[in-house]
Design a protein around this motif. Structure first.
Motif, PDB file in Angstrom:
ATOM      1  N   GLN A  41       1.618  16.280  -9.086  1.00 54.62           N
ATOM      2  CA  GLN A  41       2.668  15.858  -8.159  1.00 54.62           C
ATOM      3  C   GLN A  41       2.353  14.503  -7.548  1.00 54.62           C
ATOM      4  N   VAL A  42       1.072  14.270  -7.257  1.00 51.49           N
ATOM      5  CA  VAL A  42       0.677  12.970  -6.704  1.00 51.49           C
ATOM      6  C   VAL A  42       1.039  11.851  -7.686  1.00 51.49           C
ATOM      7  N   MET A  43       0.716  12.033  -8.948  1.00 53.47           N
ATOM      8  CA  MET A  43       1.006  11.008  -9.948  1.00 53.47           C
ATOM      9  C   MET A  43       2.511  10.830 -10.143  1.00 53.47           C
ATOM     10  N   MET A  44       3.258  11.929 -10.133  1.00 51.38           N
ATOM     11  CA  MET A  44       4.709  11.832 -10.319  1.00 51.38           C
ATOM     12  C   MET A  44       5.377  11.156  -9.126  1.00 51.38           C
ATOM     13  N   VAL A  45       4.875  11.424  -7.916  1.00 50.20           N
ATOM     14  CA  VAL A  45       5.387  10.725  -6.743  1.00 50.20           C
ATOM     15  C   VAL A  45       5.126   9.225  -6.880  1.00 50.20           C
ATOM     16  N   GLY A  46       3.946   8.883  -7.413  1.00 47.81           N
ATOM     17  CA  GLY A  46       3.624   7.480  -7.620  1.00 47.81           C
ATOM     18  C   GLY A  46       4.627   6.791  -8.528  1.00 47.81           C
ATOM     19  N   VAL A  47       5.071   7.493  -9.570  1.00 47.77           N
ATOM     20  CA  VAL A  47       6.065   6.930 -10.484  1.00 47.77           C
ATOM     21  C   VAL A  47       7.371   6.651  -9.731  1.00 47.77           C
ATOM     22  N   PHE A  48       7.787   7.602  -8.908  1.00 49.28           N
ATOM     23  CA  PHE A  48       9.002   7.397  -8.108  1.00 49.28           C
ATOM     24  C   PHE A  48       8.843   6.208  -7.159  1.00 49.28           C
ATOM     25  N   LEU A  49       7.698   6.133  -6.475  1.00 45.15           N
ATOM     26  CA  LEU A  49       7.510   5.104  -5.451  1.00 45.15           C
ATOM     27  C   LEU A  49       7.391   3.701  -6.037  1.00 45.15           C
ATOM     28  N   VAL A  50       6.854   3.579  -7.238  1.00 43.73           N
ATOM     29  CA  VAL A  50       6.767   2.263  -7.868  1.00 43.73           C
ATOM     30  C   VAL A  50       8.145   1.618  -7.944  1.00 43.73           C
ATOM     31  N   VAL A  51       9.164   2.445  -8.147  1.00 42.51           N
ATOM     32  CA  VAL A  51      10.540   1.950  -8.217  1.00 42.51           C
ATOM     33  C   VAL A  51      11.199   1.956  -6.845  1.00 42.51           C
ATOM     34  N   MET A  52      11.007   3.040  -6.086  1.00 42.99           N
ATOM     35  CA  MET A  52      11.769   3.213  -4.849  1.00 42.99           C
ATOM     36  C   MET A  52      11.289   2.336  -3.697  1.00 42.99           C
ATOM     37  N   VAL A  53      10.021   1.970  -3.644  1.00 42.46           N
ATOM     38  CA  VAL A  53       9.568   1.091  -2.555  1.00 42.46           C
ATOM     39  C   VAL A  53      10.311  -0.246  -2.609  1.00 42.46           C
ATOM     40  N   PRO A  54      10.282  -0.970  -3.737  1.00 46.23           N
ATOM     41  CA  PRO A  54      11.054  -2.225  -3.760  1.00 46.23           C
ATOM     42  C   PRO A  54      12.561  -2.006  -3.686  1.00 46.23           C
ATOM     43  N   ALA A  55      13.050  -0.907  -4.294  1.00 50.59           N
ATOM     44  CA  ALA A  55      14.497  -0.661  -4.272  1.00 50.59           C
ATOM     45  C   ALA A  55      14.989  -0.405  -2.848  1.00 50.59           C
ATOM     46  N   ALA A  56      14.253   0.401  -2.093  1.00 50.23           N
ATOM     47  CA  ALA A  56      14.660   0.716  -0.721  1.00 50.23           C
ATOM     48  C   ALA A  56      14.541  -0.510   0.187  1.00 50.23           C
ATOM     49  N   CYS A  57      13.493  -1.292  -0.004  1.00 52.47           N
ATOM     50  CA  CYS A  57      13.336  -2.519   0.796  1.00 52.47           C
ATOM     51  C   CYS A  57      14.442  -3.524   0.499  1.00 52.47           C
ATOM     52  N   SER A  58      15.067  -3.400  -0.694  1.00 50.03           N
ATOM     53  CA  SER A  58      16.089  -4.357  -1.121  1.00 50.03           C
ATOM     54  C   SER A  58      17.496  -3.988  -0.683  1.00 50.03           C
ATOM     55  N   LEU A  59      17.661  -2.838  -0.068  1.00 47.25           N
ATOM     56  CA  LEU A  59      19.012  -2.404   0.316  1.00 47.25           C
ATOM     57  C   LEU A  59      19.694  -3.409   1.243  1.00 47.25           C
ATOM     58  N   PHE A  60      18.914  -4.006   2.145  1.00 45.24           N
ATOM     59  CA  PHE A  60      19.464  -4.952   3.115  1.00 45.24           C
ATOM     60  C   PHE A  60      18.626  -6.230   3.099  1.00 45.24           C
ATOM     61  N   PRO A  61      19.239  -7.376   3.385  1.00 39.34           N
ATOM     62  CA  PRO A  61      18.470  -8.626   3.421  1.00 39.34           C
ATOM     63  C   PRO A  61      17.384  -8.578   4.496  1.00 39.34           C
ATOM     64  N   GLN A  62      16.216  -9.142   4.174  1.00 39.31           N
ATOM     65  CA  GLN A  62      15.141  -9.211   5.154  1.00 39.31           C
ATOM     66  C   GLN A  62      15.551 -10.101   6.326  1.00 39.31           C
ATOM     67  N   LYS A  63      16.214 -11.209   5.996  1.00 43.27           N
ATOM     68  CA  LYS A  63      16.767 -12.084   7.027  1.00 43.27           C
ATOM     69  C   LYS A  63      18.159 -11.572   7.350  1.00 43.27           C
ATOM     70  N   PHE A  96       0.830  -1.216   0.000  1.00 42.29           N
ATOM     71  CA  PHE A  96       0.000   0.000   0.000  1.00 42.29           C
ATOM     72  C   PHE A  96       0.860   1.259   0.000  1.00 42.29           C
ATOM     73  N   GLN A  97       2.184   1.089   0.027  1.00 42.09           N
ATOM     74  CA  GLN A  97       3.070   2.255   0.073  1.00 42.09           C
ATOM     75  C   GLN A  97       2.935   3.137  -1.166  1.00 42.09           C
ATOM     76  N   VAL A  98       2.707   2.536  -2.325  1.00 44.90           N
ATOM     77  CA  VAL A  98       2.586   3.342  -3.541  1.00 44.90           C
ATOM     78  C   VAL A  98       1.301   4.168  -3.537  1.00 44.90           C
ATOM     79  N   PRO A  99       0.113   3.565  -3.415  1.00 46.29           N
ATOM     80  CA  PRO A  99      -1.103   4.405  -3.426  1.00 46.29           C
ATOM     81  C   PRO A  99      -1.196   5.332  -2.214  1.00 46.29           C
ATOM     82  N   GLY A 100      -0.821   4.837  -1.027  1.00 43.13           N
ATOM     83  CA  GLY A 100      -0.901   5.676   0.167  1.00 43.13           C
ATOM     84  C   GLY A 100       0.168   6.746   0.183  1.00 43.13           C
ATOM     85  N   GLY A 101       1.403   6.340  -0.124  1.00 42.15           N
ATOM     86  CA  GLY A 101       2.516   7.276  -0.090  1.00 42.15           C
ATOM     87  C   GLY A 101       2.426   8.342  -1.158  1.00 42.15           C
ATOM     88  N   MET A 102       1.944   7.988  -2.350  1.00 38.97           N
ATOM     89  CA  MET A 102       1.885   8.993  -3.419  1.00 38.97           C
ATOM     90  C   MET A 102       0.872  10.083  -3.101  1.00 38.97           C
TER      91      MET A 102
END
Length: 320
Positions: free
Chosen positions: A265-287, A92-98
């Motif tokens: 701006q809401v739509m443009m933020v959505g474009v950024f978050l579509v990429v950045m949510v998975p990218a940021a979550c991937s910086l470090f291993p979940q385990k 929900f980070q993309v729709p909520g965050g944007m």
């Protein structure tokens, strides 16, 4: 491999590499999963649990199992197996965050608007942080309240203070105030919401999932990584987008559609978050892992006395 011998919990992609984690989080943070009904998610959970028990319905394909695991990982907590609330899920980070970020970037000039949207953002963040905590460390309603008030106060103090300070600064500097507030609040909100892990330690296991004890140092490492990931998640949209908007607003066609600047701006933020949510979550291993030598002396000695030198690293869920 047949469906009956399929290991549903084995990572589909190599989680020791950034690219492997990126593919995984593109999969589980897919915003389209938030529109699925609970009944569909429960069906996926039932299939995942059946597969774990070695009982897969006849005719089930591996692709169906992969999709069920995708829905399970996106909607159910990894520690408890309970369905997470919709707003707190990473999907929900993309729709909520944007929506929230777009409004923060648009309505940054007046103090009342800054106060309102920072409050909305911190309320959203508090729910996300609570939902994605390490559930092995329970937190009381009082502690949740203290964490929420503290983080919201930090965000408001930063936003309002910088908003007033930048009245005479270049317009672009004022546009960056929302990011400064969000970043500072993350350094407060996440540790406060997960304070029980810092105070009492986080459960650590060996490579096979056997519990070895609780470590405060592991908790600090995991929470620090989460803070870095969250700030990174917000940074590109909240730093680059103001530059883009400032330049676009100089064009006459943009000046004629001032009412649409917010939705744009809401739509443009959505474009950024579509990429950045998975990218940021991937910086470090979940385990997450930590060398036994870096643990607290008491826990380290306990592990060495019980297992000798056979265990070099311990593992724990860092949360998101």
């Amino acid at each position: 491999m047949t469906a009956s011998t399929f290991d549903i919990d084995a990572p589909r992609w190599d989680q020791s590499t950034f690219v492997g984690r990126l593919k995984h989080f593109f999969n589980v943070t897919d915003w389209r999963t938030v529109v699925l009904p609970d009944s569909r998610l429960d069906e996926a959970k039932t299939l995942v649990e059946s597969c774990r028990q070695g009982s897969v319905p006849p005719g089930t394909t591996e692709e169906q199992l992969h999709y069920a695991k995708k829905l399970y990982d996106s909607a159910f907590h990894p520690d408890t197996g309970d369905r997470m609330n919709l707003i707190g899920r990473m999907s929900f980070q993309v729709p909520g965050g944007m929506a929230i970020t777009g409004c923060m970037l648009q309505f940054y000039r007046s103090v009342p608007a800054v106060v309102f949207w920072q409050w909305v953002n911190q309320s959203f963040n508090a729910l996300v942080n609570y939902t994605n905590r390490n559930a092995a460390s329970p937190i009381t309603p009082k502690q949740i309240g203290v964490a929420y008030v503290t983080a919201t106060s930090a965000a408001l103090a930063t936003a309002v203070g910088l908003n007033l300070y930048t009245k005479k600064a270049p317009p672009l500097v004022a546009r960056w105030v929302p990011f400064a507030a969000v970043a500072s609040a993350n350094f407060v909100n996440i540790p406060m919401m997960r304070q029980q892990e810092i105070l009492n330690g986080i459960a650590v296991t060996d490579d096979n999932g056997n519990n070895l004890g609780h470590s405060k140092k592991a908790a600090v490492k995991g929470i620090t990584q989460v803070v870095v990931s969250r700030v990174t998640m917000a940074a590109p949209g909240m730093i680059i987008l103001p530059i883009i908007m400032q330049r676009l607003e100089k064009f006459k066609f943009m000046q004629r559609i001032a009412l649409f600047h917010g939705p744009i701006q809401v739509m443009m933020v959505g474009v950024f978050l579509v990429v950045m949510v998975p990218a940021a979550c991937s910086l470090f291993p979940q385990k997450c892992s930590m060398a036994v030598s870096q643990l607290e002396p008491m826990l380290r000695d306990s592990i060495v006395s019980s297992y000798g030198d056979s265990i070099k690293y311990v593992y724990f869920n860092k949360g998101l």
